[in-house]
Design a protein around this motif. Structure first.
Motif, PDB file in Angstrom:
ATOM      1  N   THR A 103      -9.423  -9.466 -50.335  1.00  0.00           N
ATOM      2  CA  THR A 103     -10.010  -9.904 -51.601  1.00  0.00           C
ATOM      3  C   THR A 103     -10.640 -11.281 -51.456  1.00  0.00           C
ATOM      4  OG1 THR A 103      -8.119 -11.128 -52.516  1.00  0.00           O
ATOM      5  CG2 THR A 103      -8.116  -8.725 -52.803  1.00  0.00           C
ATOM      6  N   SER A 104     -11.537 -11.594 -52.373  1.00  0.00           N
ATOM      7  CA  SER A 104     -12.163 -12.917 -52.396  1.00  0.00           C
ATOM      8  C   SER A 104     -11.168 -13.996 -52.802  1.00  0.00           C
ATOM      9  CB  SER A 104     -13.373 -12.919 -53.337  1.00  0.00           C
ATOM     10  OG  SER A 104     -12.998 -12.505 -54.635  1.00  0.00           O
ATOM     11  N   GLU A 105      -9.977 -13.598 -53.232  1.00  0.00           N
ATOM     12  CA  GLU A 105      -8.915 -14.549 -53.553  1.00  0.00           C
ATOM     13  C   GLU A 105      -8.035 -14.853 -52.340  1.00  0.00           C
ATOM     14  OE1 GLU A 105      -7.804 -13.912 -58.117  1.00  0.00           O
ATOM     15  OE2 GLU A 105      -7.379 -12.155 -56.877  1.00  0.00           O
ATOM     16  N   GLY A 106      -8.393 -14.286 -51.189  1.00  0.00           N
ATOM     17  CA  GLY A 106      -7.661 -14.553 -49.959  1.00  0.00           C
ATOM     18  C   GLY A 106      -6.481 -13.635 -49.708  1.00  0.00           C
ATOM     19  N   GLN A 107      -6.299 -12.629 -50.535  1.00  0.00           N
ATOM     20  CA  GLN A 107      -5.199 -11.694 -50.342  1.00  0.00           C
ATOM     21  C   GLN A 107      -5.623 -10.566 -49.409  1.00  0.00           C
ATOM     22  OE1 GLN A 107      -4.933 -10.811 -54.604  1.00  0.00           O
ATOM     23  NE2 GLN A 107      -2.763 -11.392 -54.451  1.00  0.00           N
ATOM     24  N   THR A 108      -4.664 -10.026 -48.660  1.00  0.00           N
ATOM     25  CA  THR A 108      -4.921  -8.859 -47.826  1.00  0.00           C
ATOM     26  C   THR A 108      -3.734  -7.905 -47.914  1.00  0.00           C
ATOM     27  OG1 THR A 108      -3.957  -9.865 -45.844  1.00  0.00           O
ATOM     28  CG2 THR A 108      -6.347 -10.124 -46.158  1.00  0.00           C
ATOM     29  N   ALA A 109      -4.017  -6.656 -47.647  1.00  0.00           N
ATOM     30  CA  ALA A 109      -2.984  -5.625 -47.547  1.00  0.00           C
ATOM     31  C   ALA A 109      -3.462  -4.612 -46.527  1.00  0.00           C
ATOM     32  CB  ALA A 109      -2.740  -4.964 -48.898  1.00  0.00           C
ATOM     33  N   THR A 110      -2.535  -4.018 -45.795  1.00  0.00           N
ATOM     34  CA  THR A 110      -2.913  -3.034 -44.777  1.00  0.00           C
ATOM     35  C   THR A 110      -2.135  -1.735 -44.966  1.00  0.00           C
ATOM     36  OG1 THR A 110      -1.277  -3.856 -43.195  1.00  0.00           O
ATOM     37  CG2 THR A 110      -3.502  -4.782 -43.054  1.00  0.00           C
ATOM     38  N   VAL A 111      -2.768  -0.667 -44.531  1.00  0.00           N
ATOM     39  CA  VAL A 111      -2.167   0.662 -44.478  1.00  0.00           C
ATOM     40  C   VAL A 111      -2.398   1.167 -43.062  1.00  0.00           C
ATOM     41  CG1 VAL A 111      -2.261   3.032 -45.354  1.00  0.00           C
ATOM     42  CG2 VAL A 111      -2.638   1.105 -46.926  1.00  0.00           C
ATOM     43  N   ASP A 112      -1.334   1.512 -42.364  1.00  0.00           N
ATOM     44  CA  ASP A 112      -1.479   2.006 -40.998  1.00  0.00           C
ATOM     45  C   ASP A 112      -2.045   3.415 -40.985  1.00  0.00           C
ATOM     46  OD1 ASP A 112      -0.501  -0.343 -39.856  1.00  0.00           O
ATOM     47  OD2 ASP A 112       1.574   0.374 -39.879  1.00  0.00           O
ATOM     48  N   LEU A 113      -2.873   3.686 -39.967  1.00  0.00           N
ATOM     49  CA  LEU A 113      -3.461   5.007 -39.769  1.00  0.00           C
ATOM     50  C   LEU A 113      -2.680   5.706 -38.656  1.00  0.00           C
ATOM     51  CD1 LEU A 113      -7.263   4.064 -39.838  1.00  0.00           C
ATOM     52  CD2 LEU A 113      -5.763   4.644 -41.760  1.00  0.00           C
ATOM     53  N   TYR A 114      -2.077   6.824 -38.981  1.00  0.00           N
ATOM     54  CA  TYR A 114      -1.294   7.600 -38.032  1.00  0.00           C
ATOM     55  C   TYR A 114      -1.145   9.011 -38.591  1.00  0.00           C
ATOM     56  CZ  TYR A 114       2.498   6.504 -41.316  1.00  0.00           C
ATOM     57  OH  TYR A 114       3.266   6.366 -42.446  1.00  0.00           O
TER      58      TYR A 114
ATOM     59  N   ALA B 186     -18.117  -3.476 -36.969  1.00  0.00           N
ATOM     60  CA  ALA B 186     -17.743  -3.850 -35.602  1.00  0.00           C
ATOM     61  C   ALA B 186     -16.390  -3.286 -35.186  1.00  0.00           C
ATOM     62  CB  ALA B 186     -17.732  -5.368 -35.465  1.00  0.00           C
ATOM     63  N   THR B 187     -15.575  -2.836 -36.156  1.00  0.00           N
ATOM     64  CA  THR B 187     -14.264  -2.285 -35.819  1.00  0.00           C
ATOM     65  C   THR B 187     -14.020  -0.886 -36.396  1.00  0.00           C
ATOM     66  OG1 THR B 187     -13.241  -3.320 -37.752  1.00  0.00           O
ATOM     67  CG2 THR B 187     -13.194  -4.572 -35.680  1.00  0.00           C
ATOM     68  N   GLY B 188     -14.943  -0.375 -37.178  1.00  0.00           N
ATOM     69  CA  GLY B 188     -14.743   0.947 -37.777  1.00  0.00           C
ATOM     70  C   GLY B 188     -15.736   1.226 -38.876  1.00  0.00           C
ATOM     71  N   LEU B 189     -15.232   1.353 -40.094  1.00  0.00           N
ATOM     72  CA  LEU B 189     -16.051   1.634 -41.270  1.00  0.00           C
ATOM     73  C   LEU B 189     -15.676   0.656 -42.368  1.00  0.00           C
ATOM     74  CD1 LEU B 189     -15.566   5.517 -41.291  1.00  0.00           C
ATOM     75  CD2 LEU B 189     -17.569   4.274 -40.467  1.00  0.00           C
ATOM     76  N   SER B 190     -16.648   0.300 -43.204  1.00  0.00           N
ATOM     77  CA  SER B 190     -16.404  -0.684 -44.248  1.00  0.00           C
ATOM     78  C   SER B 190     -17.148  -0.320 -45.520  1.00  0.00           C
ATOM     79  CB  SER B 190     -16.855  -2.072 -43.784  1.00  0.00           C
ATOM     80  OG  SER B 190     -16.673  -3.025 -44.800  1.00  0.00           O
ATOM     81  N   THR B 191     -16.520  -0.629 -46.654  1.00  0.00           N
ATOM     82  CA  THR B 191     -17.192  -0.451 -47.940  1.00  0.00           C
ATOM     83  C   THR B 191     -18.183  -1.571 -48.202  1.00  0.00           C
ATOM     84  OG1 THR B 191     -15.495  -1.727 -49.111  1.00  0.00           O
ATOM     85  CG2 THR B 191     -15.207   0.684 -49.026  1.00  0.00           C
ATOM     86  N   GLY B 192     -18.023  -2.703 -47.527  1.00  0.00           N
ATOM     87  CA  GLY B 192     -18.746  -3.890 -47.934  1.00  0.00           C
ATOM     88  C   GLY B 192     -18.116  -4.408 -49.219  1.00  0.00           C
ATOM     89  N   SER B 193     -18.768  -5.339 -49.883  1.00  0.00           N
ATOM     90  CA  SER B 193     -18.217  -5.977 -51.076  1.00  0.00           C
ATOM     91  C   SER B 193     -18.182  -5.031 -52.265  1.00  0.00           C
ATOM     92  CB  SER B 193     -19.067  -7.196 -51.453  1.00  0.00           C
ATOM     93  OG  SER B 193     -19.040  -8.130 -50.406  1.00  0.00           O
ATOM     94  N   VAL B 194     -17.031  -4.994 -52.936  1.00  0.00           N
ATOM     95  CA  VAL B 194     -16.833  -4.165 -54.121  1.00  0.00           C
ATOM     96  C   VAL B 194     -16.344  -5.094 -55.243  1.00  0.00           C
ATOM     97  CG1 VAL B 194     -15.545  -2.230 -55.113  1.00  0.00           C
ATOM     98  CG2 VAL B 194     -16.214  -2.178 -52.687  1.00  0.00           C
ATOM     99  N   PRO B 195     -17.028  -5.104 -56.396  1.00  0.00           N
ATOM    100  CA  PRO B 195     -16.597  -6.002 -57.476  1.00  0.00           C
ATOM    101  C   PRO B 195     -15.334  -5.514 -58.180  1.00  0.00           C
ATOM    102  CG  PRO B 195     -18.441  -4.667 -58.206  1.00  0.00           C
ATOM    103  CD  PRO B 195     -18.216  -4.339 -56.759  1.00  0.00           C
TER     104      PRO B 195
ATOM    105  N   PHE C 160     -13.569  -7.260 -53.517  1.00  0.00           N
ATOM    106  CA  PHE C 160     -12.684  -6.839 -52.441  1.00  0.00           C
ATOM    107  C   PHE C 160     -13.494  -5.993 -51.483  1.00  0.00           C
ATOM    108  CE2 PHE C 160     -12.049  -3.364 -55.509  1.00  0.00           C
ATOM    109  CZ  PHE C 160     -12.129  -2.239 -54.704  1.00  0.00           C
ATOM    110  N   GLN C 161     -12.927  -5.759 -50.340  1.00  0.00           N
ATOM    111  CA  GLN C 161     -13.568  -4.950 -49.312  1.00  0.00           C
ATOM    112  C   GLN C 161     -12.492  -4.101 -48.665  1.00  0.00           C
ATOM    113  OE1 GLN C 161     -16.547  -6.841 -46.839  1.00  0.00           O
ATOM    114  NE2 GLN C 161     -15.534  -6.070 -44.994  1.00  0.00           N
ATOM    115  N   ILE C 162     -12.836  -2.854 -48.357  1.00  0.00           N
ATOM    116  CA  ILE C 162     -11.926  -1.973 -47.634  1.00  0.00           C
ATOM    117  C   ILE C 162     -12.533  -1.728 -46.260  1.00  0.00           C
ATOM    118  CG2 ILE C 162     -10.765   0.262 -47.572  1.00  0.00           C
ATOM    119  CD1 ILE C 162     -11.220   0.421 -50.632  1.00  0.00           C
ATOM    120  N   ASP C 163     -11.770  -2.053 -45.232  1.00  0.00           N
ATOM    121  CA  ASP C 163     -12.195  -1.815 -43.851  1.00  0.00           C
ATOM    122  C   ASP C 163     -11.251  -0.816 -43.212  1.00  0.00           C
ATOM    123  OD1 ASP C 163     -14.393  -3.611 -43.755  1.00  0.00           O
ATOM    124  OD2 ASP C 163     -12.982  -5.278 -43.566  1.00  0.00           O
TER     125      ASP C 163
END
Length: 170
Positions: free
Chosen positions: A79-90, A49-58, A64-67
């Motif tokens: 992550t399924s542990e509730g953690q997130t991290a972002t990398v800006d696209l530019y 809905a916002t771009g591209l996604s790996t879906g669930s990765v063990p 974890f999932q990369i969107d």
């Protein structure tokens, strides 16, 4: 989306070259984490809905999932542990993107080791050594993703019709 977005290959070409390398890095991460299936069929980026996604990765502690969020111009790891991290696209070098992405995985304590060179393209400079400035035109990429979204919804509708037709023969 009500109309097909305007796609100008000459304006989009360099952004697609950048995106191809970024998605190769993402795909290699997914490839190393997933159980092997013939011909790498298990390594797919899905139109989301916002771009591209790996879906669930063990990974050892869950999934974890990369969107790749084309609307907000960022890559997000969740992550399924509730953690997130972002990398800006530019506009940036492939090395800059690669180094930051690997740093984010390290901060999330997700072990990631990939073959650090692109595949199936002429220039196989290692991701961490590719310091050339790359193009990322967010407007052009948004148009491209909107076209992918339109195609995805068309294919989904065709699959539903095919499924319904197959069901009526039973």
């Amino acid at each position: 989306m009500n109309s097909w977005p305007e796609l100008d290959y000459h304006q989009l070409k360099l952004t697609l070259e950048t995106m191809q390398l970024w998605t190769q890095i993402v795909g290699k991460i997914q490839l190393r984490q997933m159980p092997w299936i013939n011909h790498s069929w298990h390594v797919t980026l899905y139109v989301s809905a916002t771009g591209l996604s790996t879906g669930s990765v063990p990974y050892p502690r869950g999934i974890f999932q990369i969107d790749i969020d084309i609307i907000r111009n960022r890559l997000m790891i969740a992550t399924s542990e509730g953690q997130t991290a972002t990398v800006d696209l530019y506009p940036r070098s492939i090395a800059s993107f690669y180094d930051e992405l690997m740093l984010k995985f390290g901060q999330l304590d997700i072990p990631v080791v990939i073959y650090p060179k692109p595949n199936e393209i002429a220039d196989t400079t290692a991701f961490g050594e590719d310091h050339a400035q790359r193009v990322y035109d967010s407007g052009q990429m948004l148009n491209y993703w909107q076209a992918l979204s339109f195609l995805q919804s068309t294919f989904d509708a065709a699959a539903r019709v095919s499924h319904l037709a197959a069901g009526s023969r039973m």
